[in-house]
Design an enzyme around this catalytic site. Sequence first.
Site, short mmCIF file in Angstrom:
data_model
loop_
_atom_site.label_atom_id
_atom_site.label_comp_id
_atom_site.label_asym_id
_atom_site.label_seq_id
_atom_site.Cartn_x
_atom_site.Cartn_y
_atom_site.Cartn_z
N ILE C 48 9.57 -14.81 -51.44
CA ILE C 48 9.07 -14.16 -52.48
C ILE C 48 9.58 -15.25 -53.59
CG2 ILE C 48 10.50 -12.25 -52.93
CD1 ILE C 48 9.39 -11.96 -50.16
N HIS C 50 11.40 -14.23 -56.43
CA HIS C 50 11.43 -13.59 -57.24
C HIS C 50 11.32 -13.53 -58.09
CE1 HIS C 50 13.67 -12.18 -53.75
NE2 HIS C 50 13.89 -13.14 -53.56
N VAL C 173 20.45 -39.54 -42.66
CA VAL C 173 22.09 -40.37 -43.09
C VAL C 173 23.18 -40.12 -42.53
CG1 VAL C 173 22.63 -40.73 -46.00
CG2 VAL C 173 20.34 -40.00 -45.49
N ARG C 311 20.64 -19.57 -45.03
CA ARG C 311 20.53 -20.18 -46.38
C ARG C 311 22.07 -20.97 -46.73
NH1 ARG C 311 21.23 -15.15 -45.25
NH2 ARG C 311 19.38 -12.99 -45.79
N ILE C 336 21.07 -24.23 -53.03
CA ILE C 336 20.37 -23.49 -53.13
C ILE C 336 19.54 -22.49 -52.27
CG2 ILE C 336 17.44 -23.81 -54.46
CD1 ILE C 336 20.02 -25.20 -56.61
N SER C 338 18.69 -18.42 -51.69
CA SER C 338 17.65 -17.24 -52.34
C SER C 338 18.54 -16.70 -54.05
CB SER C 338 17.80 -15.89 -51.72
OG SER C 338 17.29 -15.15 -52.87
N CYS C 403 -7.33 -17.52 -32.57
CA CYS C 403 -7.03 -16.14 -34.05
C CYS C 403 -6.68 -15.75 -34.25
CB CYS C 403 -5.32 -16.07 -33.65
SG CYS C 403 -4.85 -15.67 -31.81
N CYS C 443 -4.28 -22.39 -28.16
CA CYS C 443 -4.20 -23.17 -28.94
C CYS C 443 -3.81 -24.46 -28.61
CB CYS C 443 -4.83 -23.13 -30.19
SG CYS C 443 -3.45 -23.02 -31.12
#
Lengths: 425, 123, 477
Positions: C48, C50, C173, C311, C336, C338, C403, C443
């Site tokens: 989204i 936002h 790292v 998140r 970072i 939402s 598909c 596939c």
Amino acid sequence: MEQRIKIAIIGGGPAGLAAALGAYESGIKAEDILIIERDSCLGGILNQCIHAGFGLHRFGEELTGPEYAERYIKKVREADIGFITDAMVLALNDNKDITYISPTTGIVHLKAEAVILAMGCRERTRGALNIPGTRPAGIYTAGTAQRFVNIEGYMPGKEVVILGSGDIGLIMARRMTLEGAKVKAVCELMPYSSGLARNIAQCLDDFQIPLMLSHTVVKIHGKERVTGVTIAEVDSSLKPIPDTYKYISCDTLMLSVGLIPENEVSKGADIEIDRVTNGAVVDNFRQTSKSGIFACGNVLHVHDLVDFVSMESELAGRSAAKYVTEGFSGENKSDTVPKGGVRYVVPQKYYGSSIDEKTEFFYRVGKNYRNVSLNVLADGTLILKKKLVRAAPGEMGNISLKGEALDKARKASNLVFTIEEGENV
Amino acid sequence: MKKTFTCVVCPIGCELHIEFDPEDISPEQIKVSGNSCPRGEKYAKSEIVNPERTLTSTVKLNSKILPVLPVKTDKPISKDKIFDAMHIINGLIVSAPVNAGNVICKDFINKGVNLVACRTVSE
Amino acid sequence: MIYDVVIIGAGVTGTLLARELTKYKLNICFIDKGPDAANAASRANSGIVHAGFDAKSGSLKAKLNVRGCKMMKRITEELCVGYRNIPSLVLCFSESDRAALNELYERGIKNGVPDLRIVERDELVKLEPNISDKAIAALYAPSAGIVSPYELCIAAGENAVQNGASYIFNYEVKSITENDGIYIVSDGNSNVSARYIVAACGIHCDDIAAMSGDLDFEIIPRKGEYMLFDKSCAGCVRNVLFPLPTKNGKGVLVAPTADGNLIIGPNANVSEKDDTETTACGLNEIYENAVKLVKTLPSLKNVITSFAGQRPTPSTGDFIIKFSAKYKKMLHIAGIESPGLASSPAVAEYAVQLLSQAGLILEPNIKFNPYRKKLIKIRELSDDEKQKYISKNPAYGKIICRCESITEGEIVDAIQRPMGATTIDGVKRRTRAGMGRCQGGFCMPRVTEILSRELKKDMSDIRKYGQDSILLYGKTK
């Protein structure tokens, strides 16, 4: 490119091949038929079904899938019936206009006088089951695994749990075992297997592979590759029972949880779909709700035996031939009605007339039965009673009406198919 | 002694009931019921005397089209030799062209049984 | 070689920043522990864009969200990424919730969200015919949109590489040290040296920050589960539907996806890092919550896949974009969560400003090409255009994924492009092959074959995604 053809057949597997031959043998010229196949060779799924068991009804002998396919491919080639491979139908409308794409032809607009849908089916996936857990490598549908082993020659797993006891799953249990894998269990959600009894005997029992009825996979483990699954017993409403959870370590989860007719193309032509079979609603000519569009094989309803696919498809081919040469008379169609234990009947509609001496009906029941009878009633009057020693959801039945029964059926406005249990059977 | 198993001869899968004397397993002494055809009776008896199965698998194929060739035994072989048979199959290499029905290996496992190709591969 | 800037993390923040930096004459390298860009949070989220009314006014989140949302249309055009400007509706179910709805509106106005307004039931039904009968009003944000998050991330990475950036994947790292003003990043086997470092590594930002001695923030991984429905369900909603937010976040949404599916989710549960397991009760929870927003929701039978993402929730409550206390030229871009996707173009822009202030010399790269190498999507072309491509290259006429109607030509392109696909999932995220209703059942063997052929590797050496995600255990014969 624009093209015209009398009969276009979508799909070059067992259904498409038999339909083409059915049309050809009814007098349609070879050059007036075109089979459109999306794979690079004809034969469809039979090419990867290398086990034996095909053709007992059709040829009176037990063939492997590739052998069965080859008999039909040979006839198609000898007759010089047109076919194109690596060609995928992108669209079909109710005017019988087909658009297909292939590397050799590019985009082709094909105007057909009759169309036979023979696209087969696809496997249900994990998504449709919503099995929780991680999303690692090592989760295969049985058909995908079968392709890897039998066509590509690669091993998709070493320690396997199979969910679902459909025939492909059972066949793959044996196949993987023969190739050196350890199949730890076959779990089946239902209290009965949807596979053939002989496959349970020769694919599982022969190799001491446990079939766990009323069991399902409740969780998949493993970050990158499957490391195990948690299985559980289910109650009568098919819900997992908490204290029956059991972990099985394995590197592969194979799914054999059902087949779905591949009707995406049919939907473009606005064809009426049966909600039970997930295939088109057809009459006894295998004509769909759209005039001149026919359907046969697994795209119509999932079969267990290719022999019946062939028989049904030959009929669809003959019907399409009749349609393009003389047309169908406009008689009223009547309904077949599945009742009391019968889940579906194909065809769903029938004409009072038929191109054959007899009319064959295919059906499936909803649960396991022993010593019952399948009764056919025309407008409420019993016209045929067929004794069944056994009937199971995993086994498609067929019953044919001929002679006096067929005469009665022709006059009726509906035909009811029902299972009768008890003393009178 | 009594035994019950599923017939694997055809897709009907009849439930076979077998009565026999473990001391004397000559076919004529074995009683079979539940079968709906003579092949079922034959199968039931062979299951007691010497169980047999048709084996299908693939062998390595040198070809531009297919990496493996489907094969089968043209007659059933002893069930207890299935894995010995797989061992031999895994060592076989066939080169295209090959026709369905071509014999890949004669007298395979049992005398008179052939391992045959199940698919025609042109190149 | 000493890079001017090394970016740790090839999520959407990292790749968009890499691209932004290629606008200048700089040697850029982005690295990731995974086998491709968009490994974690950028792979599995709601997609989204936002509008920007959620974040606390005055916060970095609010500022960058509104700015990023405004930038999204142009950037997705340049990068040839599917973006649709689809309004958001935050639903209000009772008069007692009015105050909360108004508060959200006020906040949005303060944050500078354009065209924001509250719509009443009559209008709401017109905007969204399938709206729940119980919804009485909604906050309407027409500036919001939807985008495919992994596509944006991969596209930005590709474009950065096109413009000269380097990348190293499968590089985890383990340490960062400083030597004479040069930073040395190591995975234990090899080193990468740089004058500036940017750590944009999602849920692992605090682990990397610990390597530079920055212990003043923490990242809390919060897992969100989703269910994706078949394309036949796309007509279910026209807008992105939210409930009113709670302290746990924006709640379970019902939304169309940029690719024409229907998505529901996410829930929000604190979990172990890298836990992306779906759970029976989690999936149940999102379905039950999604049902409340609409009149009818397609049945579970139409679900083609379910998945979970994490998140990176910051302990500070706001995006953390600041230099390390110890390593003066190491920039942390952390927390970072939402609206991170919506903010990402603005985060990249802001990070470049900060790097410049810290002394990075920005001399314009006149050769910079903002347009990603043309992407051929056969399914979206007219018949004439399809024909043109097929006659040039017949592989564009061979459908591999039935598909989604993806051709062999497109799959080969995905492998051969800059930062090309090397895995099954890499092909899937670049082309959509395997994303349809059969979920690769058909596939996947073909894609494996094509990867094997193009990369000149045995089929057994092709991976689903990570280095241990083995697909095949050698030949049968």
